[in-house]
Design an enzyme around this catalytic site. Structure first.
Site, short mmCIF file in Angstrom:
data_model
loop_
_atom_site.label_atom_id
_atom_site.label_comp_id
_atom_site.label_asym_id
_atom_site.label_seq_id
_atom_site.Cartn_x
_atom_site.Cartn_y
_atom_site.Cartn_z
N GLU A 44 0.84 -1.20 0.00
CA GLU A 44 0.00 0.00 0.00
C GLU A 44 0.88 1.25 0.00
O GLU A 44 2.05 1.20 0.42
CB GLU A 44 -0.87 -0.04 1.27
CG GLU A 44 -1.83 1.12 1.42
CD GLU A 44 -2.89 0.88 2.50
OE1 GLU A 44 -2.76 -0.10 3.27
OE2 GLU A 44 -3.85 1.67 2.56
N GLU A 192 -12.44 -2.80 2.37
CA GLU A 192 -13.03 -2.55 3.69
C GLU A 192 -14.17 -1.53 3.59
O GLU A 192 -14.17 -0.50 4.27
CB GLU A 192 -11.96 -2.10 4.70
CG GLU A 192 -10.95 -3.20 4.95
CD GLU A 192 -10.07 -3.00 6.18
OE1 GLU A 192 -10.11 -1.94 6.81
OE2 GLU A 192 -9.32 -3.95 6.51
N TYR A 258 -6.50 -9.53 11.15
CA TYR A 258 -5.15 -9.32 11.67
C TYR A 258 -5.02 -9.97 13.05
O TYR A 258 -5.97 -9.95 13.85
CB TYR A 258 -4.86 -7.82 11.81
CG TYR A 258 -4.60 -7.15 10.47
CD1 TYR A 258 -3.35 -7.18 9.89
CD2 TYR A 258 -5.62 -6.47 9.79
CE1 TYR A 258 -3.10 -6.58 8.67
CE2 TYR A 258 -5.38 -5.86 8.56
CZ TYR A 258 -4.12 -5.92 8.00
OH TYR A 258 -3.87 -5.32 6.80
N GLU A 314 -5.84 -9.44 3.31
CA GLU A 314 -5.07 -8.73 4.33
C GLU A 314 -5.04 -9.60 5.56
O GLU A 314 -6.08 -9.84 6.18
CB GLU A 314 -5.69 -7.37 4.67
CG GLU A 314 -5.45 -6.33 3.60
CD GLU A 314 -5.84 -4.92 4.03
OE1 GLU A 314 -5.76 -4.59 5.23
OE2 GLU A 314 -6.24 -4.15 3.13
O1 AHR Z 1 -2.87 -2.85 6.18
C1 AHR Z 1 -3.18 -1.68 6.86
C2 AHR Z 1 -4.65 -1.33 6.78
O2 AHR Z 1 -5.39 -2.30 7.44
C3 AHR Z 1 -5.26 -1.31 5.40
O3 AHR Z 1 -5.04 -0.11 4.74
C4 AHR Z 1 -6.70 -1.50 5.68
O4 AHR Z 1 -7.38 -2.13 4.62
C5 AHR Z 1 -6.71 -2.33 6.94
O5 AHR Z 1 -7.56 -1.81 7.89
#
Ligand code: AHR
Length: 510
Positions: A44, A192, A258, A314
């Protein structure tokens, strides 16, 4: 308690654990391919991922090809990166692609509001990204702007990149120096969209998805593989709604999850953690198994033939930024813990290869769970990089059924699976096994039955270190790196594998 008694109890416990660890591999079965696209990456416009990570500009003293660092391209080629997601992330939904084409010096500047409020000068745009993909030899995965863009803008981007005939956008591309169109298959329709991509409801986004997707055309023989913005972690209603309302018009549905060891306010340090925090990290990373199983179950109801892929585009560990660094740049160190975490997630994806046909770790360079760090002219590989190097053997191989019975890893009355495994057979008939032992103190002996193969030879590599917190630095870049593994023994067709504590082992069986 006397030391001798304690020792006896420990030995007994270890023996019990050993006796329970058993693995059966059906080496002559399997009908699902592990898509190499599970091993994709995500980059990104954030911190020093693009600028300083890939892009140094043509006039830089750092060796580069048309502005893109040669060292980074070489390192990414070595792990056969299959696809690269760009330009975001949250950045994607405020990116206007036309700002990033044409003469670099005249490109408009913008503020990167999500990531540190820094000035984005747009010097890395569509042509530079597609050049990067060509240099790496990977497929581009472009994420279009739904949140603050328009249908027209996205539709024109597809036309600009992929149309070979006479048209305003194709002619503009030619005027900007690229005669032939590029091939772009993977196309994300927003990111998102329940959050930074527009704070939409699932129903609203499903309608938007259909509207945008209609105008993302297939030009010539370029066939778009459209990926809808998917759920946040366990938002099963999002998946249900998207599959019901738009499932027939997408090829993939993304999933973001995550691994955060503590809370979003204080995520925990990347390098300073004790065993309890390590345990929680791994407990939370195993949640990926449940997420994929449950989202897949919903998808199965709407799409029993599994036409639509689930795409965790992600994923990875998210910690506090390194002290003294810009909080908006998301720079974190990468330790042995991260390598183990990656090993577990990639095994989960492999084992769900019937539905998970693509995935992207966040993010390739200098951001979150990176595989590469750069600093000026210096470049180094993180422990996570080595996992991608070792697991390359699974790319496009046939997933093999495995059955594992192993004692759990216990701490303070809690328990999680200690051993993670996946297996595949490649085109040459070689069987590969990737194993992770999360137990930081105990080796695991895995008695393995190999069915359907007359195994003659086993070789392997391992990734481990003295401490879970060990990591590589520019001055000591090889603290955590793959080494030959000698802990597997073949005896009359049976395989005994001694996994060191906190290790990854990848075996090749012939
Ligand atoms: O990877 C960092 C951020 O995490 C990304 O920009 C977003 O899609 C997610 O919330």
């Amino acid at each position: 308690m006397k030391t001798t008694t304690l020792l006896l109890i420990t030995l007994l416990a270890a023996t019990v654990a050993r006796a329970q660890d058993r693995l059966v591999i059906q080496a002559d079965q399997g009908d699902v391919t592990i898509s190499k696209h599970i091993y994709g990456h995500f980059s990104e416009h954030l911190g020093h991922c693009i600028y300083g990570g890939y892009w140094v500009g043509e006039d830089s003293p750092i060796p580069n090809t048309r502005g893109i660092r040669n060292d980074v391209v070489q390192a990414l080629k070595a792990i056969s990166v299959p696809n690269l997601r760009w330009p975001g992330g949250c950045f994607a939904d405020e990116y206007h692609w036309m700002d990033g084409i044409g003469d670099r010096a005249s490109r408009p500047k913008m503020v990167n509001t999500h990531w540190g409020g820094v000035v984005e000068d747009n010097s890395f745009g569509t042509h530079e990204f597609l050049d990067l993909c060509e240099q790496i030899g990977c497929e581009p995965y472009i994420c279009g702007n739904v949140g603050s863009g328009s249908v027209e803008e996205m539709s024109k981007w597809v036309e600009y990149i992929t149309f070979d005939g006479e048209s305003p956008m194709a002619n503009l591309r030619r005027a900007n120096g690229r005669e032939k169109p590029w091939k772009v298959r993977f196309w994300g329709v927003g990111n998102e969209n329940w959050g930074c991509g527009g704070e939409m409801s699932a129903d609203f986004y499903a309608d938007q998805y259909r509207r945008y997707a209609v105008y993302c055309r297939n030009y010539g023989d370029n066939r778009l593989y459209k990926i809808a913005g998917g759920p946040n972690s366990a938002d099963y209603n999002w998946t249900e709604t998207l599959m019901r309302e738009a499932g027939g018009r997408m090829q993939g549905l993304s999933l973001h999850y995550y691994t955060v060891p503590k809370t979003w306010g204080d995520k925990g340090s990347a390098t300073r953690f004790d065993e309890a925090e390590y345990f929680t990290t791994m407990e939370r990373t195993w949640v990926m198994e449940e997420l994929i199983t449950r989202h897949s179950t919903i998808m199965d109801r709407h799409d029993p033939r599994k036409r639509v892929a689930l795409v965790p585009d992600e994923w990875g560990a998210w910690y506090n930024v390194e002290p003294g660094t810009n909080p908006g740049f998301l720079f974190q160190q990468n330790t042995l813990r991260d390598a183990l975490l990656a090993g577990v997630n990639l095994n989960i994806f492999n084992n769900h290869a019937d539905r998970v046909r693509m995935a992207n770790i966040a993010q390739t360079i200098n951001v979150l769970q990176s595989v590469i760090f750069t600093e000026g002219e210096k470049m180094m590989l993180t422990p996570t990089y080595w996992v991608y190097r070792l697991y390359k053997v699974h790319h496009d191989a046939t997933l093999l059924p495995v059955a594992l019975t192993a004692a759990p890893y216990r701490l303070d009355g809690r328990e999680i699976a200690a051993v993670s495994v996946s297996a595949s057979r490649d085109a040459a008939g070689k069987v590969h096994l990737s194993l992770v032992n999360l137990d930081p103190k105990n080796a695991r002996v895995i008695e393995t039955e190999l069915r359907g193969i007359n195994a003659k030879k086993v070789t392997g590599e391992t990734l481990t270190a003295a401490n879970l917190t060990d990591h590589n630095t520019f001055t000591s870049p090889d603290v955590v790196a793959a080494k030959p593994f000698n802990g597997a023994r073949l005896n009359k067709g049976a395989l005994s594998i001694t996994l060191p504590p906190k290790s990854i082992v990848v075996l090749e069986i012939e």
